[in-house]
Design a protein around this motif. Structure first.
Motif, PDB file in Angstrom:
ATOM      1  N   GLY A  14      -2.178   1.593  -5.016  1.00 47.64           N
ATOM      2  CA  GLY A  14      -1.798   2.970  -4.885  1.00 47.64           C
ATOM      3  C   GLY A  14      -2.800   3.861  -5.619  1.00 47.64           C
ATOM      4  N   GLY A  15      -2.753   5.067  -5.566  1.00 46.53           N
ATOM      5  CA  GLY A  15      -3.604   5.965  -6.173  1.00 46.53           C
ATOM      6  C   GLY A  15      -2.927   7.107  -7.538  1.00 46.53           C
ATOM      7  N   PHE A  16      -2.451   8.079  -6.764  1.00 47.85           N
ATOM      8  CA  PHE A  16      -1.861   9.134  -7.852  1.00 47.85           C
ATOM      9  C   PHE A  16      -0.378   9.226  -7.503  1.00 47.85           C
ATOM     10  N   ASN A  17       0.321   9.226  -8.528  1.00 44.80           N
ATOM     11  CA  ASN A  17       1.867   9.741  -8.578  1.00 44.80           C
ATOM     12  C   ASN A  17       1.982  11.160  -8.702  1.00 44.80           C
ATOM     13  N   ILE A  18       2.269  11.651  -7.645  1.00 48.40           N
ATOM     14  CA  ILE A  18       2.461  13.263  -7.687  1.00 48.40           C
ATOM     15  C   ILE A  18       3.472  13.748  -6.951  1.00 48.40           C
TER      16      ILE A  18
ATOM     17  N   ALA B 291       0.650  -1.035  -0.004  1.00 46.67           N
ATOM     18  CA  ALA B 291       0.119  -0.123  -0.101  1.00 46.67           C
ATOM     19  C   ALA B 291       0.897   1.376  -0.125  1.00 46.67           C
ATOM     20  N   SER B 292       0.435   2.265  -0.634  1.00 51.18           N
ATOM     21  CA  SER B 292       1.149   3.397  -0.620  1.00 51.18           C
ATOM     22  C   SER B 292       0.702   4.259   0.407  1.00 51.18           C
ATOM     23  N   SER B 293       0.967   5.717   0.436  1.00 54.79           N
ATOM     24  CA  SER B 293       0.676   6.687   1.572  1.00 54.79           C
ATOM     25  C   SER B 293      -0.931   6.752   1.473  1.00 54.79           C
ATOM     26  N   TYR B 294      -1.490   6.318   2.386  1.00 50.40           N
ATOM     27  CA  TYR B 294      -3.115   6.596   2.461  1.00 50.40           C
ATOM     28  C   TYR B 294      -3.415   7.725   3.263  1.00 50.40           C
ATOM     29  N   PHE B 295      -4.590   8.399   3.052  1.00 50.15           N
ATOM     30  CA  PHE B 295      -5.172   9.608   3.892  1.00 50.15           C
ATOM     31  C   PHE B 295      -6.512   9.458   4.017  1.00 50.15           C
ATOM     32  N   GLY B 296      -7.209  10.083   4.637  1.00 48.31           N
ATOM     33  CA  GLY B 296      -8.707  10.302   4.690  1.00 48.31           C
ATOM     34  C   GLY B 296      -9.161  11.083   6.033  1.00 48.31           C
TER      35      GLY B 296
END
Length: 328
Positions: free
Chosen positions: A254-258, A189-194
């Motif tokens: 993961g989601g967005f590479n940014i 898992a990449s860095s998650y937030f919410g």
């Protein structure tokens, strides 16, 4: 009917996965286990206890006698909570508050002990490994730092304690799988937030500080390239692990590479446009370290049909709204 054991169930992801499964999959019975050592999420206990198909237990998952009792299919202990046998184990029990020089440095070895205990007891207790599975939640930190999109085939080169421990657990589970046929699926898992996330990772730190107009202190340069994911998308991805068929497999989630700088800029714009607030504090990164830790999601999409669906702006807005409303 599947019976699912979730270790570390009071944690941010463990709790949200338990609730997601309880709400959307009536064919799943959930045994949620946590030793309640992480006090910042202790309130999640009341959340889990509200669901009839979630049975919560305060237990230490490294307790061999407890593990043997709930996994051994010849014994009746588990029937006290649910009928049937444990089919799936989600291994969330990982202490992310790592400090090599603190008085609680034993937590480093506890992270390894948890993984080993679950794997060895599953091999001993499960009479038939068919339709059984351990789903281990690892981290993209196992890859380290390199200017490319990391795929599951890339060599591991962790550069922090968290990544090193996860990489070690992955190798342990792979060895158990190769030698004993233990079915294992690993999600990196990449860095998650919410909303409600209290982890001190990059996206959570940035959004929580922006929302209350406090200085942002980063361990890496804003030029760094990272991957971030909204918690809802990550939870949906973790559920797909139940459907995997290989004895051992690994997937990036993961989601967005940014870049960190772009994430901050987009978040500041949303803060101003959606909430009418301006951020005027200092953004500091005393160590000018540039991190490259973007990941490829091709495999999880091709094999499991999963991809993140929440727009970046929407996920940022929902998270900022939570921190604004809960600012004490």
């Amino acid at each position: 009917m599947k019976n699912i054991l979730i270790s570390g169930a009071l944690g941010y992801l463990g709790c949200h996965l338990s609730v997601f499964l309880a709400n959307n999959f009536p064919m799943y019975n959930i045994l949620a286990v946590d030793n309640e050592s992480d006090k910042k999420y202790i309130s999640n206990k009341k959340v889990l206890e509200n669901y009839s198909n979630i049975n919560y237990l305060k237990k230490d998952i490294t307790d061999i006698h407890f593990l043997e009792s709930i996994l051994n299919e010849k014994k009746g202990f588990f029937s006290t909570y649910l009928s049937g046998k444990i089919d799936i184990i989600y291994a969330f029990a990982f202490d992310s508050n790592l400090d090599l020089f603190s008085n609680k440095s034993h937590n480093l070895t506890d992270n390894l002990k948890t993984c080993i205990s679950i794997a060895t007891q599953a091999i001993k207790s499960w009479n038939n490994l068919k339709d059984k599975k351990i789903i281990y939640i690892s981290s993209a930190d196992v890859y380290g730092n390199k200017d490319k999109n990391f795929s599951e085939q890339d060599c591991l080169n962790p550069e922090n304690l968290k990544g090193s421990l996860h990489a070690s657990n992955e190798m342990i589970l792979k060895t158990m799988s190769l030698n004993y046929g233990l079915p294992v699926t690993v999600f990196r898992a990449s860095s998650y937030f919410g909303p409600g996330c209290k982890h001190n990772n990059i996206p959570t730190h940035i959004l929580s500080k922006l929302a209350i107009n406090e200085p942002i202190n980063l361990p890496i340069s804003i030029k760094s390239q990272i991957n971030i994911i909204y918690y809802d998308d990550l939870i949906y991805g973790l559920e797909t692990g139940i459907k995997t068929e290989k004895t051992f497999d690994i997937y990036n989630l993961g989601g967005f590479n940014i870049s960190v700088g772009d994430f901050i800029d987009i978040s500041k714009q949303i803060l101003q446009k959606r909430f009418g607030l301006n951020y005027n504090q200092k953004i500091d990164y005393p160590i000018d370290k540039i991190l490259y830790s973007t990941i490829s999601l091709d495999k999880v999409y091709n094999d499991l049909g999963w991809k993140n669906y929440t727009e970046l702006e929407d996920s940022i807005e929902k998270t900022i709204a939570y921190y604004i409303s809960n600012d004490s």
